[in-house]
Structures are given as C-alpha cells and as structure tokens.
Design a protein around this motif. Structure first.
Motif, short mmCIF file in Angstrom:
data_model
loop_
_atom_site.label_atom_id
_atom_site.label_comp_id
_atom_site.label_asym_id
_atom_site.label_seq_id
_atom_site.Cartn_x
_atom_site.Cartn_y
_atom_site.Cartn_z
N ARG A 106 24.47 -23.00 -34.35
CA ARG A 106 25.58 -23.12 -35.42
C ARG A 106 25.82 -21.88 -35.87
O ARG A 106 27.14 -21.47 -35.82
N HIS A 107 25.02 -20.96 -35.98
CA HIS A 107 25.37 -19.66 -36.68
C HIS A 107 26.09 -18.95 -35.38
O HIS A 107 26.84 -18.14 -35.86
N PHE A 109 27.87 -20.02 -33.19
CA PHE A 109 29.10 -20.52 -33.32
C PHE A 109 30.02 -19.90 -34.14
O PHE A 109 31.15 -19.69 -33.98
N ALA A 110 29.47 -19.90 -35.32
CA ALA A 110 30.27 -19.35 -36.47
C ALA A 110 30.72 -17.96 -36.12
O ALA A 110 31.50 -17.42 -36.65
N ILE A 113 33.53 -17.44 -34.13
CA ILE A 113 34.66 -17.81 -34.63
C ILE A 113 35.32 -16.66 -35.24
O ILE A 113 36.51 -16.32 -35.36
N VAL A 240 34.24 -19.65 -43.11
CA VAL A 240 33.50 -19.86 -41.71
C VAL A 240 32.91 -21.15 -41.99
O VAL A 240 32.97 -21.96 -40.94
N GLU A 241 31.95 -21.65 -43.29
CA GLU A 241 31.46 -23.03 -43.14
C GLU A 241 32.50 -23.93 -42.94
O GLU A 241 32.29 -24.99 -42.41
N VAL A 244 33.84 -24.50 -39.33
CA VAL A 244 32.71 -24.88 -38.50
C VAL A 244 32.73 -26.71 -38.73
O VAL A 244 32.41 -27.24 -38.01
N GLU A 245 32.61 -26.83 -40.29
CA GLU A 245 32.53 -28.19 -40.66
C GLU A 245 33.65 -28.90 -40.06
O GLU A 245 33.63 -30.02 -39.43
N TRP A 247 35.54 -28.32 -37.45
CA TRP A 247 35.60 -28.45 -35.80
C TRP A 247 34.60 -29.52 -35.52
O TRP A 247 34.95 -30.33 -34.68
#
Length: 298
Positions: A106-107, A109-110, A113, A240-241, A244-245, A247
């Motif tokens: 997840r990190h 992926f962030a 982004i 960023v959070e 991600v959320e 998406w």
C-alpha cells in the motif's frame, strides 16, 4: 554522532538492523575493546533528515553473548504468543506477514501515485518556497539530533560544517519537497482537503517530549511557522491517503485476496469520500498544470 550516547545497547551481529556497515566493523571485537565505527546513513534511511549524513560512533564492548534458540514446541508457542500450540503460532506469524506485506504494498502504491503526479505536472517553484522547505529539513535534522542528546550547534562543530553548507546540501531535497507540496496542494484544493487543527495539536504534543530542554526547537513547535510546516506535512499525507482509499473504493477487487481484511478508511479521509467531496476547489490552492501523459514510442 559525537555527543550521542546509549548505554548497554544490544547489537546482534548479522541481523543487519543497524546502519549498513556498522556491524561488520565490530566483528572479532572482544570484551573491553573500544572501537570507532564510521558510517554514512543510507539515502533511503527512514529519518529523511539523516539521509546521506556521515556519522561516527565510539563503541565499548561490555558483554558478549551467544544466541541459543529454544526448542520449537507448544510450550514455546504459549510463551511467545496467545496460542495453544506450534500450529497456532505458525498461523499467527503468517497473518502478521500478510498484514506487513499488504501494508508495504500500500505504501509503495502511494509512492507511485506521488511519482506519477510529479511526472505529469508542470509547476513553477518560487524560490521562497524552496527556502521554506529547506528550513523544514533543517528543523527536522535539528529535532533528530536533539533526540540523540545533541544541539544543532554541537552537530555542526562535530561535522566540521557551517549552517550554510548544510542548507546547500539539503537544497535538492528542499526543491523536490517544494515541488511535491505544490502538486499535492493543488490536488488538496480541488478535493477540498483541509487539516483539522486538532490533528496539528496532536502532532505538536507528540513532538514536545523529543525537544524538551531545546529552547529553539520548543519555540519552533509553538510558533506559527512550526504549525504551518506540520500542517503542510499532514495535508500531503491526507491527500495521498484519500487518493489511495478512493482508488480501492472504486476497485475493491484489487485488494489482495491473500491479505488481511481491508481496514476502514481513516477518520480524517472518510468524510472526504468521492460522494462527500465538494465540487469546487480552494481559492488559495497553488496552481499546477498537468502535462500530457507520456506515451511510449512504438
């Protein structure tokens, strides 16, 4: 780092938990030996302000121990975890590894982004903003040094550098942070993302014990400049959070089937879901123009 001290710090040779090259310089050391370990913090070190910084550690070997692993049986499993047997311990370890892998992915992926946003945006970075980001990097370095028991002035003396030289070394990173700030601030403005004051207060309270007794740093945390830096950092994280959320909300099948159950959205971003986000942007958001997406030549 001269002046920083840690008593009876355990060092496990071969664990590679310390700065690369640290443990190798202690091989064959005996009780009572004094060693000087010279290393450079790696470029990907978790504390950004220490990346690439050279350091010297004076080490005295006080004790040597050999690690003898206990037998892997049910008694051991009960001792180290709230399980009944080895099978339960294996299952718990597997769950933790899956959670760690999912969090790491997840990190990553962030990070991608942010990289994509940086590559597909054209921004003009005003020099005062770069200087302000350098100020922030210097402040972070000073706080990190304070946790080691040093003042910034002592660090400069030990490193044999002036404050101006430190700022020059941090300029590239300051420029990159300023660029990231402009791009993500534009996104934050478009999405209506603001940082609640209570989050800033919480960060200030968390940092206060680290700078206790350091008057300049205490004053910085209490100043509007310090709060502005914290606000900018939190805003970047919230942007960023949220991306991600959002998406994962739109692509629920992308969450790894082998991973743990997807955690609920953080409270700070839950109210900013696509359905709840305002249509308009913030009037004071920095402007960032998106450049055409890059295409590979065929």
């Amino acid at each position: 780092i001269d002046g920083a001290a840690s008593e009876k710090m355990p060092i496990v040779l071969g664990s590679e938990r310390l700065i690369p090259g640290f443990e190798a310089q202690l091989v064959d050391a005996k009780i009572g030996d004094a060693a000087t370990v010279s290393v450079t913090f790696p470029d990907d070190y978790q504390e950004e302000s220490l990346r690439g910084v050279p350091a010297r550690f004076d080490v005295v070997i006080q004790e040597l121990r050999a690690r003898i692993p206990p037998p892997l049986d049910d008694a051991f499993a009960k001792q180290v975890a709230n399980v009944e047997n080895v099978e339960g311990l294996r299952a718990e370890i597997l769950t933790r590894l899956k959670a760690s892998a999912a969090d790491r992915g997840r990190h990553e992926f962030a990070d991608k982004i942010v990289e994509y946003a940086m590559e597909n945006a054209t921004v003009e970075i005003p020099d005062p903003l770069i200087e302000e980001e350098i100020d922030g990097l210097v402040d972070e370095l000073a706080r990190s040094i304070a946790r080691q028991g040093l003042s910034f002035e002592q660090y400069l003396e030990a490193a044999g550098k002036s404050a101006e030289e430190i700022r020059a070394e941090l300029r590239d990173r300051g420029e990159r942070r300023a660029r990231t700030l402009l791009v993500l601030s534009a996104v934050a403005g478009a999405e209506g993302i603001q940082v609640p004051e209570e989050l800033i207060d919480e960060e200030v309270r968390r940092a206060q014990p680290q700078v206790q007794g350091q008057r300049k740093l205490e004053a910085y945390l209490a100043s509007e400049r310090g709060r502005r830096a914290i606000r900018a950092s939190l805003r970047r994280s919230l942007v960023v959070e949220k991306i991600v959320e959002d998406w994962f909300d739109g692509n629920p099948g992308a969450w790894p089937a082998w991973g743990p159950e997807r955690p609920p959205r953080p409270a700070a971003t839950a109210a900013l879901s696509p359905a709840a986000s305002p249509a308009g942007g913030s009037a004071d958001a920095p402007k960032a123009k998106r450049s055409p997406a890059k295409r590979s030549a065929k």
